[in-house]
Scaffold this motif. Structure first.
Motif, PDB file in Angstrom:
ATOM      1  N   ALA A 151       1.255 -12.640  -0.706  1.00 27.36           N
ATOM      2  CA  ALA A 151      -0.022 -12.051  -0.029  1.00 27.36           C
ATOM      3  C   ALA A 151       0.120 -11.976   1.062  1.00 27.36           C
ATOM      4  CB  ALA A 151      -1.051 -12.128  -0.868  1.00 27.36           C
ATOM      5  N   GLU A 152      -0.188 -10.661   1.516  1.00 26.34           N
ATOM      6  CA  GLU A 152      -0.419 -10.503   3.345  1.00 26.34           C
ATOM      7  C   GLU A 152      -1.678 -10.124   3.241  1.00 26.34           C
ATOM      8  OE1 GLU A 152       1.971 -10.598   7.183  1.00 26.34           O
ATOM      9  OE2 GLU A 152       1.704 -12.077   5.174  1.00 26.34           O
ATOM     10  N   GLU A 153      -2.247  -9.901   4.877  1.00 21.48           N
ATOM     11  CA  GLU A 153      -3.422  -8.968   4.584  1.00 21.48           C
ATOM     12  C   GLU A 153      -3.908  -9.457   6.891  1.00 21.48           C
ATOM     13  OE1 GLU A 153      -7.847 -10.862   5.444  1.00 21.48           O
ATOM     14  OE2 GLU A 153      -7.244 -11.241   4.113  1.00 21.48           O
ATOM     15  N   ALA A 154      -3.777  -7.887   6.685  1.00 22.71           N
ATOM     16  CA  ALA A 154      -4.278  -7.478   8.131  1.00 22.71           C
ATOM     17  C   ALA A 154      -5.577  -6.915   8.278  1.00 22.71           C
ATOM     18  CB  ALA A 154      -3.434  -7.206   8.571  1.00 22.71           C
ATOM     19  N   THR A 193      -6.718  -2.811  14.596  1.00 20.14           N
ATOM     20  CA  THR A 193      -7.530  -3.294  15.550  1.00 20.14           C
ATOM     21  C   THR A 193      -7.486  -2.493  16.669  1.00 20.14           C
ATOM     22  OG1 THR A 193      -6.109  -4.991  16.382  1.00 20.14           O
ATOM     23  CG2 THR A 193      -7.349  -5.817  15.345  1.00 20.14           C
ATOM     24  N   ASP A 194      -6.402  -1.377  16.652  1.00 20.30           N
ATOM     25  CA  ASP A 194      -6.794  -0.146  17.535  1.00 20.30           C
ATOM     26  C   ASP A 194      -6.227   1.482  17.332  1.00 20.30           C
ATOM     27  OD1 ASP A 194      -3.622  -0.784  17.334  1.00 20.30           O
ATOM     28  OD2 ASP A 194      -4.056  -2.247  18.830  1.00 20.30           O
ATOM     29  N   SER A 195      -5.861   1.992  17.810  1.00 20.70           N
ATOM     30  CA  SER A 195      -5.698   3.587  17.200  1.00 20.70           C
ATOM     31  C   SER A 195      -3.746   2.916  16.322  1.00 20.70           C
ATOM     32  CB  SER A 195      -5.078   4.362  18.271  1.00 20.70           C
ATOM     33  OG  SER A 195      -3.981   4.106  18.953  1.00 20.70           O
ATOM     34  N   ARG A 196      -3.059   2.154  16.523  1.00 18.60           N
ATOM     35  CA  ARG A 196      -2.003   1.773  16.155  1.00 18.60           C
ATOM     36  C   ARG A 196      -1.767   1.631  14.248  1.00 18.60           C
ATOM     37  NH1 ARG A 196       1.074  -2.334  19.007  1.00 18.60           N
ATOM     38  NH2 ARG A 196      -1.265  -3.410  18.914  1.00 18.60           N
ATOM     39  N   TYR A 197      -0.835   1.980  13.688  1.00 15.61           N
ATOM     40  CA  TYR A 197      -0.633   1.709  12.416  1.00 15.61           C
ATOM     41  C   TYR A 197      -0.696   0.487  12.321  1.00 15.61           C
ATOM     42  CZ  TYR A 197      -0.843   6.631  11.333  1.00 15.61           C
ATOM     43  OH  TYR A 197      -1.154   7.823  10.469  1.00 15.61           O
ATOM     44  N   VAL A 198      -1.232  -0.191  10.954  1.00 18.10           N
ATOM     45  CA  VAL A 198      -0.827  -1.518  10.272  1.00 18.10           C
ATOM     46  C   VAL A 198      -0.190  -1.527   9.040  1.00 18.10           C
ATOM     47  CG1 VAL A 198      -2.404  -3.940   9.620  1.00 18.10           C
ATOM     48  CG2 VAL A 198      -1.922  -3.016  11.730  1.00 18.10           C
ATOM     49  N   SER A 199       1.460  -1.588   9.055  1.00 17.65           N
ATOM     50  CA  SER A 199       1.709  -1.632   7.933  1.00 17.65           C
ATOM     51  C   SER A 199       2.196  -3.144   7.207  1.00 17.65           C
ATOM     52  CB  SER A 199       3.032  -1.183   7.909  1.00 17.65           C
ATOM     53  OG  SER A 199       3.798  -1.309   6.609  1.00 17.65           O
ATOM     54  N   LEU A 200       1.902  -3.473   6.093  1.00 17.20           N
ATOM     55  CA  LEU A 200       2.109  -4.599   4.952  1.00 17.20           C
ATOM     56  C   LEU A 200       3.047  -4.345   4.235  1.00 17.20           C
ATOM     57  CD1 LEU A 200      -1.434  -6.004   4.692  1.00 17.20           C
ATOM     58  CD2 LEU A 200      -0.285  -5.993   6.175  1.00 17.20           C
ATOM     59  N   LEU A 235      17.719  -5.044  -4.260  1.00 20.97           N
ATOM     60  CA  LEU A 235      16.777  -4.595  -4.890  1.00 20.97           C
ATOM     61  C   LEU A 235      15.412  -5.336  -5.177  1.00 20.97           C
ATOM     62  CD1 LEU A 235      18.822  -5.965  -8.785  1.00 20.97           C
ATOM     63  CD2 LEU A 235      18.051  -3.428  -7.386  1.00 20.97           C
ATOM     64  N   VAL A 236      14.150  -4.606  -4.994  1.00 25.21           N
ATOM     65  CA  VAL A 236      13.444  -5.393  -4.171  1.00 25.21           C
ATOM     66  C   VAL A 236      12.070  -4.610  -4.944  1.00 25.21           C
ATOM     67  CG1 VAL A 236      11.803  -5.449  -2.735  1.00 25.21           C
ATOM     68  CG2 VAL A 236      14.274  -5.363  -1.862  1.00 25.21           C
ATOM     69  N   ALA A 237      11.279  -5.436  -5.916  1.00 30.19           N
ATOM     70  CA  ALA A 237      10.024  -4.742  -6.213  1.00 30.19           C
ATOM     71  C   ALA A 237       8.832  -5.303  -5.446  1.00 30.19           C
ATOM     72  CB  ALA A 237       9.775  -5.748  -7.646  1.00 30.19           C
ATOM     73  N   TYR A 238       7.942  -4.110  -5.030  1.00 35.89           N
ATOM     74  CA  TYR A 238       6.850  -4.452  -3.656  1.00 35.89           C
ATOM     75  C   TYR A 238       5.614  -3.036  -3.759  1.00 35.89           C
ATOM     76  CZ  TYR A 238       8.987  -0.064  -1.457  1.00 35.89           C
ATOM     77  OH  TYR A 238       9.649   0.748  -0.875  1.00 35.89           O
ATOM     78  N   ALA A 239       4.690  -4.118  -3.057  1.00 32.51           N
ATOM     79  CA  ALA A 239       4.260  -3.071  -3.236  1.00 32.51           C
ATOM     80  C   ALA A 239       3.466  -3.065  -1.294  1.00 32.51           C
ATOM     81  CB  ALA A 239       3.045  -3.951  -3.387  1.00 32.51           C
ATOM     82  N   SER A 240       3.078  -2.062  -0.955  1.00 34.43           N
ATOM     83  CA  SER A 240       2.932  -1.788   0.405  1.00 34.43           C
ATOM     84  C   SER A 240       1.988  -0.897   0.873  1.00 34.43           C
ATOM     85  CB  SER A 240       4.190  -1.389   1.455  1.00 34.43           C
ATOM     86  OG  SER A 240       4.423   0.182   1.148  1.00 34.43           O
ATOM     87  N   ILE A 241       1.525  -0.926   1.841  1.00 32.97           N
ATOM     88  CA  ILE A 241       0.461  -0.135   2.823  1.00 32.97           C
ATOM     89  C   ILE A 241       0.314  -0.338   3.869  1.00 32.97           C
ATOM     90  CG2 ILE A 241      -1.245  -1.915   2.125  1.00 32.97           C
ATOM     91  CD1 ILE A 241      -3.512  -0.744   1.187  1.00 32.97           C
ATOM     92  N   SER A 242      -0.328   0.963   4.372  1.00 32.17           N
ATOM     93  CA  SER A 242      -0.533   1.580   5.777  1.00 32.17           C
ATOM     94  C   SER A 242      -1.789   2.318   6.514  1.00 32.17           C
ATOM     95  CB  SER A 242       0.542   1.922   6.568  1.00 32.17           C
ATOM     96  OG  SER A 242       1.993   1.837   6.228  1.00 32.17           O
ATOM     97  N   SER A 243      -2.140   1.557   7.542  1.00 33.03           N
ATOM     98  CA  SER A 243      -3.794   2.467   8.111  1.00 33.03           C
ATOM     99  C   SER A 243      -3.120   2.355   9.225  1.00 33.03           C
ATOM    100  CB  SER A 243      -5.295   1.829   7.307  1.00 33.03           C
ATOM    101  OG  SER A 243      -5.380   2.347   7.739  1.00 33.03           O
ATOM    102  N   ASN A 244      -4.457   3.594  10.473  1.00 36.85           N
ATOM    103  CA  ASN A 244      -4.516   3.105  11.408  1.00 36.85           C
ATOM    104  C   ASN A 244      -5.929   3.294  11.574  1.00 36.85           C
ATOM    105  OD1 ASN A 244      -4.120   6.049  11.293  1.00 36.85           O
ATOM    106  ND2 ASN A 244      -3.583   6.451  13.030  1.00 36.85           N
ATOM    107  N   GLU A 245      -6.473   3.556  10.698  1.00 40.00           N
ATOM    108  CA  GLU A 245      -8.298   3.527  10.093  1.00 40.00           C
ATOM    109  C   GLU A 245      -9.106   2.257  10.883  1.00 40.00           C
ATOM    110  OE1 GLU A 245     -11.634   3.826   7.553  1.00 40.00           O
ATOM    111  OE2 GLU A 245     -10.362   4.557   6.561  1.00 40.00           O
TER     112      GLU A 245
END
Length: 155
Positions: free
Chosen positions: A135-138, A141-148, A64-74
């Motif tokens: 908390a997590e932050e990123a 820095t390049d064309s790859r996806y970053v996901s938190l 069981l997990v309560a979570y927030a996530s986000i991804s971007s490659n911008e």
């Protein structure tokens, strides 16, 4: 079969990859929850659930997990995720968990979930003894996806 959770842990992680889902999986690896079948739950910390720093559940089982996530490659985009839990004064009350993710810094994300927990505990009429968070932050820095991911896992 699911059992009533007795333990919980806070965790956060970052993943990077060419594909969004692989980046998310790498974030799960970073957060130490990748080898479980995650069941997303709403935001209640069960009565009597005790915090631990180590997940001691059989690999591959439901978690069981309560979570927030986000991804971007911008390129240049900063993203953050955070989760917080309100620990009740009275051990016979539930706690409240809040999750948040956005294009902001980790300090802003963490402050947001902490304020959300304060408001929710008040709305539930549950006196709060403590608020814990991660908390997590990123930045991309390049064309790859970053996901938190920031999560509260219960078992």
């Amino acid at each position: 079969m699911l059992t009533y959770p007795k333990k919980f842990m806070l965790c956060s992680g970052t993943g990077v990859a060419d594909q969004r889902l692989v980046a998310f999986d790498n974030a799960l690896i970073s957060a130490n929850i990748a080898n479980y079948n995650l069941l997303k739950v709403s935001s209640i910390l069960p009565i009597g659930c005790v915090r631990t720093d180590k997940l001691d559940k059989k690999l591959g089982s439901a978690l069981l997990v309560a979570y927030a996530s986000i991804s971007s490659n911008e390129l240049g985009r900063t993203l953050s995720s955070a989760v917080a839990a309100g620990i009740p004064d009275n051990e016979s009350d539930v706690g409240v968990i809040m999750e948040f993710s956005d294009y902001c810094d980790a300090k802003t994300a963490e402050a947001t979930v902490i304020n959300m927990v304060k408001e929710a505990m008040k709305n539930h009429n549950i006196p709060c003894k403590d608020i814990i968070s991660t908390a997590e932050e990123a930045t991309v820095t390049d064309s790859r996806y970053v996901s938190l991911i920031s999560a509260l896992a219960m078992w």
